[in-house]
Enzyme design. Structure first.
Site, short mmCIF file in Angstrom:
data_model
loop_
_atom_site.label_atom_id
_atom_site.label_comp_id
_atom_site.label_asym_id
_atom_site.label_seq_id
_atom_site.Cartn_x
_atom_site.Cartn_y
_atom_site.Cartn_z
N ALA A 68 22.56 69.38 46.95
CA ALA A 68 21.76 68.16 46.84
C ALA A 68 20.51 68.22 47.71
O ALA A 68 19.48 67.64 47.37
CB ALA A 68 22.60 66.95 47.23
N THR A 69 20.57 68.93 48.84
CA THR A 69 19.39 69.04 49.70
C THR A 69 18.24 69.70 48.96
O THR A 69 17.10 69.21 48.99
CB THR A 69 19.72 69.82 50.99
N ASN A 166 26.13 57.76 52.81
CA ASN A 166 27.09 58.76 53.26
C ASN A 166 27.77 58.40 54.58
O ASN A 166 28.85 58.89 54.87
CB ASN A 166 26.41 60.13 53.41
N SER A 211 25.92 66.67 44.05
CA SER A 211 26.45 67.86 44.71
C SER A 211 27.89 68.09 44.29
O SER A 211 28.65 67.14 44.11
CB SER A 211 26.38 67.67 46.23
N HIS A 213 30.40 69.82 46.02
CA HIS A 213 31.49 69.83 47.01
C HIS A 213 31.89 68.44 47.49
O HIS A 213 32.85 68.30 48.24
CB HIS A 213 31.14 70.75 48.19
N THR A 249 19.10 83.83 40.50
CA THR A 249 20.22 84.03 39.58
C THR A 249 21.28 82.96 39.78
O THR A 249 21.78 82.76 40.89
CB THR A 249 20.86 85.41 39.80
N CYS A 331 25.78 66.62 59.12
CA CYS A 331 24.48 67.27 59.32
C CYS A 331 23.91 67.01 60.70
O CYS A 331 23.09 67.77 61.20
CB CYS A 331 23.49 66.79 58.26
#
Length: 384
Positions: A68-69, A166, A211, A213, A249, A331
């Protein structure tokens, strides 16, 4: 160990692991190659893309990113517009706002950014000015000031507001906020990381960051949903593999895991919500001596952020070593600074440092809540 840090990350779902395993073993081909093995890998990527898109509004495309970042950076930096964001946004958004010399929009005590219906203006409750960030300052300000940015005002801009916070779980009125941004000719970015797969994503945003995870998928992959007609410039240059917007990739394994997690979340959304609601009621009762931070009604109930005066949150986490919980965003852990989210909703530094965040979800049990609450409360009492 009892794991109560679902906002930091979630356990990998067995179904997601099973979807990934073939692409980690025999299906190792590059999905951008044109031979049969490459085409098979590319097909798996597209299946995953469709599974993720099924949880998002129609009329847009899913661009895979590393998380997401990166998705947020692509949205904010890629649109090239003046940007404004709520003071309670994730660092990925706020750091981009700083870099763009944008505006921070204050929130109320519950952490909610409001529109004054009679004027179409943002409701602001005061915010501390930060280096490189221009705040709106007074109690109410026209939305177009935020959207146009500092002089010279050359055009309308982008507003970024997350759907579920969050740190405190507050649910923002994203559909209304997006409509207000559009009424002033601007665009709207929604960080939906902590809402995706847990609740329906409202229509209205022009870009949505998600995201894997955080929904029991693998780490290292996320996505940006972009509404048709929104123009972005790529921020990573190279082969342009991902729709010309993101070079590098793609991993079929990570894409497959993300897709499987999204599909499972869609199937289990109601059951998961009921389970989380029951855990919330149990946890709130168990922590009756604590004060809840943020809104208690407009909130995702898998997030319980609470405080108790006199408690040292960092010491509490250290003493309850068999329980995984946090004092805020992973974070910012270890920085020593009080949570910017808790400060933005009016808490003092001391109150912020006396706050803990408990996150629970699909694989949490009632017994987990009971054992953790007992241990945390005993440790807290010993400090008082």
């Amino acid at each position: 160990m009892i794991y109560l840090d679902y906002q930091a990350t979630t356990p990998l779902a067995p179904e997601a692991f099973a979807a990934m395993e073939p692409w980690l073993k025999d299906g190792f081909a590059n999905p951008h190659s044109t031979h049969a093995a490459g085409r098979a890998a590319a097909a798996a990527v597209e299946v995953a893309r469709d599974q993720i898109a099924a949880l998002l509004p129609t009329g847009g495309r899913v661009i895979f990113t590393s998380g997401a970042t990166e998705a947020i950076n692509l949205a904010i930096m890629g649109c090239g517009l003046p940007v404004s964001a709520a003071a309670t946004e994730h660092a990925a958004v706020l750091d981009c706002v700083h870099a763009r010399q944008g505006c921070v929009l204050p929130v109320g005590e519950g952490g909610i950014l409001k529109i004054l219906p009679e004027t179409g203006r943002w409701h602001a409750a005061g915010v501390t000015e930060g280096e490189g960030v221009q705040t709106l300052g007074s109690t109410t300000n026209p939305l177009h000031q935020a959207l146009r940015g500092p002089p010279p005002r050359t055009g309308m801009g982008l507003v970024a507001v997350m759907l579920v916070n969050n740190e405190i779980g507050t649910i923002q009125p994203v559909a209304e906020l997006a409509a207000a941004a559009h009424a002033q000719g601007g665009l709207f970015l929604c960080d939906a990381v902590h809402a995706f797969g847990r609740m329906p994503i409202p229509d209205g945003p022009d870009m949505i960051a998600v995201s894997a995870h955080k929904i029991h998928g693998p780490k290292g992959i996320g996505a940006l949903w972009v509404r048709d007609g929104v123009d972005l410039k790529p921020q990573m240059l190279g082969g342009g593999q991902e729709q010309g917007m993101r070079s590098g990739t793609l991993s079929p394994a990570l894409c497959a895991g993300f897709g499987a997690a999204a599909k499972l979340a869609a199937e289990r959304m109601e059951a998961d919500a009921a389970h989380v609601g029951a855990l919330w009621d149990r946890a709130v009762a168990a922590f009756s001596d604590w004060t809840i931070n943020g809104s208690t009604t407009k909130r995702y109930k898998g997030n319980l952020n609470i405080r108790r005066d006199g408690v040292d949150a960092a010491r509490l986490i250290s003493e309850c070593r068999r329980i995984a919980f946090s004092a805020g965003s992973a974070c910012a852990s270890g920085s020593g600074r009080p949570s910017h989210v808790l400060c933005a909703i009016g808490l003092s530094d001391a109150q912020a440092k006396s706050s803990i965040r408990l996150g629970f979800g699909r694989y949490t049990t009632a017994e987990d809540i009971d054992i953790a609450a007992g241990a945390i409360n005993r440790a807290a009492e010993a400090m008082l």
